[in-house]
Motif scaffolding. Structure first.
Motif, PDB file in Angstrom:
ATOM      1  N   ARG A 309       0.832  -1.211   0.000  1.00 35.29           N
ATOM      2  CA  ARG A 309       0.000   0.000   0.000  1.00 35.29           C
ATOM      3  C   ARG A 309       0.865   1.258   0.000  1.00 35.29           C
ATOM      4  N   ARG A 310       1.931   1.254   0.838  1.00 34.42           N
ATOM      5  CA  ARG A 310       2.836   2.407   0.843  1.00 34.42           C
ATOM      6  C   ARG A 310       3.547   2.559  -0.498  1.00 34.42           C
ATOM      7  N   LEU A 311       3.851   1.411  -1.140  1.00 39.67           N
ATOM      8  CA  LEU A 311       4.496   1.471  -2.452  1.00 39.67           C
ATOM      9  C   LEU A 311       3.558   2.091  -3.493  1.00 39.67           C
ATOM     10  N   ASP A 312       2.279   1.743  -3.424  1.00 42.54           N
ATOM     11  CA  ASP A 312       1.314   2.355  -4.347  1.00 42.54           C
ATOM     12  C   ASP A 312       1.214   3.858  -4.111  1.00 42.54           C
ATOM     13  N   ASP A 313       1.186   4.261  -2.829  1.00 40.12           N
ATOM     14  CA  ASP A 313       1.162   5.700  -2.529  1.00 40.12           C
ATOM     15  C   ASP A 313       2.408   6.385  -3.074  1.00 40.12           C
ATOM     16  N   GLY A 314       3.561   5.726  -2.933  1.00 38.41           N
ATOM     17  CA  GLY A 314       4.796   6.297  -3.473  1.00 38.41           C
ATOM     18  C   GLY A 314       4.750   6.426  -4.980  1.00 38.41           C
ATOM     19  N   LYS A 315       4.150   5.418  -5.647  1.00 42.32           N
ATOM     20  CA  LYS A 315       4.027   5.511  -7.104  1.00 42.32           C
ATOM     21  C   LYS A 315       3.157   6.698  -7.516  1.00 42.32           C
ATOM     22  N   VAL A 316       2.027   6.941  -6.766  1.00 45.12           N
ATOM     23  CA  VAL A 316       1.163   8.088  -7.070  1.00 45.12           C
ATOM     24  C   VAL A 316       1.931   9.395  -6.882  1.00 45.12           C
ATOM     25  N   ALA A 317       2.713   9.473  -5.758  1.00 45.62           N
ATOM     26  CA  ALA A 317       3.499  10.686  -5.520  1.00 45.62           C
ATOM     27  C   ALA A 317       4.537  10.897  -6.622  1.00 45.62           C
ATOM     28  N   ILE A 318       5.158   9.789  -7.056  1.00 43.93           N
ATOM     29  CA  ILE A 318       6.149   9.901  -8.133  1.00 43.93           C
ATOM     30  C   ILE A 318       5.475  10.379  -9.419  1.00 43.93           C
ATOM     31  N   GLN A 319       4.240   9.903  -9.693  1.00 46.30           N
ATOM     32  CA  GLN A 319       3.522  10.341 -10.891  1.00 46.30           C
ATOM     33  C   GLN A 319       3.233  11.831 -10.835  1.00 46.30           C
ATOM     34  N   HIS A 320       2.846  12.318  -9.629  1.00 44.27           N
ATOM     35  CA  HIS A 320       2.619  13.760  -9.474  1.00 44.27           C
ATOM     36  C   HIS A 320       3.909  14.528  -9.733  1.00 44.27           C
ATOM     37  N   CYS A 321       5.014  14.023  -9.199  1.00 40.12           N
ATOM     38  CA  CYS A 321       6.302  14.701  -9.410  1.00 40.12           C
ATOM     39  C   CYS A 321       6.674  14.714 -10.891  1.00 40.12           C
ATOM     40  N   VAL A 322       6.401  13.589 -11.585  1.00 40.61           N
ATOM     41  CA  VAL A 322       6.716  13.541 -13.022  1.00 40.61           C
ATOM     42  C   VAL A 322       5.878  14.559 -13.794  1.00 40.61           C
ATOM     43  N   GLU A 323       4.576  14.660 -13.448  1.00 37.10           N
ATOM     44  CA  GLU A 323       3.723  15.636 -14.132  1.00 37.10           C
ATOM     45  C   GLU A 323       4.200  17.060 -13.872  1.00 37.10           C
ATOM     46  N   GLN A 324       4.565  17.357 -12.598  1.00 38.48           N
ATOM     47  CA  GLN A 324       5.084  18.687 -12.286  1.00 38.48           C
ATOM     48  C   GLN A 324       6.374  18.955 -13.042  1.00 38.48           C
ATOM     49  N   HIS A 325       7.217  17.927 -13.158  1.00 39.16           N
ATOM     50  CA  HIS A 325       8.468  18.078 -13.899  1.00 39.16           C
ATOM     51  C   HIS A 325       8.183  18.384 -15.373  1.00 39.16           C
TER      52      HIS A 325
END
Length: 606
Positions: A309-325
């Protein structure tokens, strides 16, 4: 303290002891021998004190058997095996080796050498004895027994110990080796005496009666008391020593063999019972371990779900960071395009400035020609022309610095205006020059303003570019952090999966060990039943022999009494017939008249 509630011993009753010697202290002997062509010196411990010779033989064979298996491999080591034929003890006082004939020769940390019978796998080598090492079956290296097994041992010995000692425990049962056929009379007497005395210096009536009850020799109390009286030489309250028991068993060898074998069977049965109890305890322990493993596996599954579950949350956060990038990269591209456009515009303005400078140069050239034409005028016209030349020179020098050029231009215009007032004839020519200078100044001012605006725009674009770079670096840092977090989560998930796999393997191993323990327990129970059946058969066969021996001993005693009475009557008849004063012959020797049978010193029945 742990206790044992029920132990079914049948007709055995309460046992005397587990092993001979002192209780509650560790007795250690150093045993050297040859295995696989080299000398090995092992430290063998006996938790219950000084062992008997048979206990010593059993423990030494187990210790060196385990050493052979460890060095030669499981299959080859069990095929080779290890057996002891005799022992020798190093006498520190005499500085020589002596045969071991009795357990009393053993002292703590005595050095013993074990000889093997001749076989194809053994060869004696001449080499010094190495320093001792712990035996593989020594309690310090073997798995610890469950507390209930130690308590059972203490309860069976009938002794109260200040603390529970951990002893060696093995789930593999090996029947005790058969007693060698060449056991001498002295060893049998010493072993039986040590078993009966149970560590005491002498044997009393209570120990004697208790030994017969424990061994299941069902004599009447009168018969047992009569046998004790013969061993004590008629004294009812005297205690029997080893020498007294040796003389007693010289007249009762069948009873000695029976008690020797029964004590040996008794120790083997006691060992089997302890191994059965230990196997049951080990089985329960394995079941508890299996339950703990199952509980731990459930916890690990919950932890794995949390990690996923924490890994899925991390993936969502990484996706947000990629979009911001991506958004920041778009802004950076827009800023780069604006900067490129500003650079192009600045280049166009530089080109216009160069063209304007070229026109100013041509205007200055025309003005110089006009000045040369006005040189013919009066002195004041020459002075004015000089001022104009100086103004034109100042204007050329201040072209790069637009503010200074404008000031010089205003001064030149003022001087030209004065010159126009003074030189009426040169007004038309000077007006053209003034118009050119005014156009050049206006154009220069426009160029300066455009350059200043371009610089301001470039500064703004540079600021935007710096902000975009900072945002880009922050986005890259966030992505790297997200990737690190993702890597940590993946490693943690991998570790959790590895732990779950180990738990699964441990559970399978525990289930396998549990099944093996159950099979071993069933085998031990079957062996115990078979042993009890054989023991009952031996008891049934020995009981009539012992009764027959007792009857024969009583008949012999009666014959000795009758022989003594006949001797006395014969001696009285002889003296009455040959030695009397009336019937004797003076010339005949008394010794010569004695018959050969009467002249013997003792009866052949003795």
């Amino acid at each position: 303290k742990a206790t044992v509630s029920v132990l079914n011993w049948g007709a055995w009753g309460k046992p005397l002891r587990v092993a001979g010697g002192r209780r509650g202290t560790m007795f250690t002997v150093l045993v050297a021998s040859d295995i696989l062509g080299e000398k090995v010196n092992l430290e063998v411990g006996f938790p219950s004190g000084r062992p008997t010779l048979h206990d010593l033989k059993d423990e030494v064979e187990k210790a060196f058997g385990a050493e052979v298996v460890a060095r030669a491999g499981d299959a080859e080591g069990r095929r080779m095996g290890y057996r002891v034929s005799r022992f020798q003890l190093f006498d520190e006082g005499a500085q020589r080796w002596a045969p071991v004939a009795a357990p009393t020769q053993l002292v703590d940390f005595a050095q013993i050498y074990a000889f093997q019978p001749p076989n194809a796998h053994h060869k004696e080598v001449r080499a010094p004895i190495p320093p001792p090492v712990k035996a593989r079956t020594h309690p310090a290296h073997a798995p610890a027994s469950p507390p209930a097994v130690v308590a059972a041992s203490a309860a069976l010995r009938g002794a109260s110990q200040p603390s529970l000692r951990r002893e060696a425990f093995s789930t593999h049962y090996e029947p005790a080796a058969a007693a060698p056929e060449d056991v001498c009379f002295e060893d049998k007497v010493a072993s039986v005496y040590e078993d009966i005395a149970d560590g005491k210096p002498r044997v009393g009536p209570a120990e004697w009666q208790h030994a017969f009850g424990v061994l299941g020799i069902h004599f009447s109390s009168e018969t047992v008391a009569d046998l004790y009286g013969k061993a004590a030489k008629g004294a009812e309250v005297a205690e029997v020593t080893l020498a007294d028991l040796r003389q007693f068993y010289e007249h009762h060898p069948a009873l000695l063999d029976s008690m020797y074998q029964r004590f040996r069977f008794y120790r083997d049965d006691l060992r089997r019972q302890l191994e059965v109890v230990a196997a049951e305890e080990e089985l329960r322990r394995l079941e508890d371990v299996l339950k703990e493993k199952d509980a731990t596996r459930g916890d690990l599954r919950q932890d794995i779900a949390n990690v996923v579950r924490r890994l899925d949350d991390g993936k969502v956060a990484i996706q947000h960071c990629v979009e911001q990038h991506q958004r920041l990269e778009g802004a950076l591209r827009d800023a780069a395009r604006a900067s490129e456009h500003a650079q192009k515009k600045l280049g166009a303005q530089d080109t216009d400035l160069l063209l304007q400078r070229e026109r100013e140069r041509l205007a200055h050239a025309a003005l110089s020609e006009a000045g040369m034409e006005e040189a013919a005028f009066a002195q004041r016209v020459q002075a004015a022309a000089g001022d104009v030349s100086r103004a034109e020179s100042a204007l050329r020098q201040q072209l790069d610095e637009l503010n200074d050029a404008q000031t010089a231009q205003q001064r030149a215009e003022h001087e030209v205006a004065n010159a126009r007032g003074q030189l009426a004839d040169a007004d038309n020519d000077a007006r053209g020059a003034d118009q050119l200078r005014a156009d050049a100044a206006a154009h220069a001012q426009q160029v300066g303003q455009g350059l200043q605006a371009a610089n301001i725009a470039i500064a703004g674009l540079e600021a935007q570019e710096r902000q975009a770079n900072l945002a880009h670096q922050e986005a890259v840092s966030n992505i790297q952090k997200g990737q690190l977090v993702k890597g940590e989560e993946e490693r943690s998930l991998q570790c959790q999966r590895e732990a779950e796999r180990h738990l699964q393997n441990d559970r399978l191993a525990a289930e396998k060990a549990s099944g093996h323990q159950e099979k071993e327990l069933e085998k031990l129970q079957e062996d115990s039943k078979a042993f009890l059946e054989r023991l009952k058969g031996c008891i049934e066969q020995e009981r009539p022999l012992i009764h027959e021996e007792v009857k024969l001993r009583e008949q012999r005693n009666n014959l000795e009494v009758k022989e003594t009475a006949l001797r006395h009557n014969q001696r009285a008849f002889y003296y009455a017939t040959y030695a009397g004063p009336a019937g004797g012959s003076p010339g005949r020797s008394v010794a010569a008249s004695v018959p050969p049978a009467v002249s013997q010193s003792r009866s052949p029945f003795r």
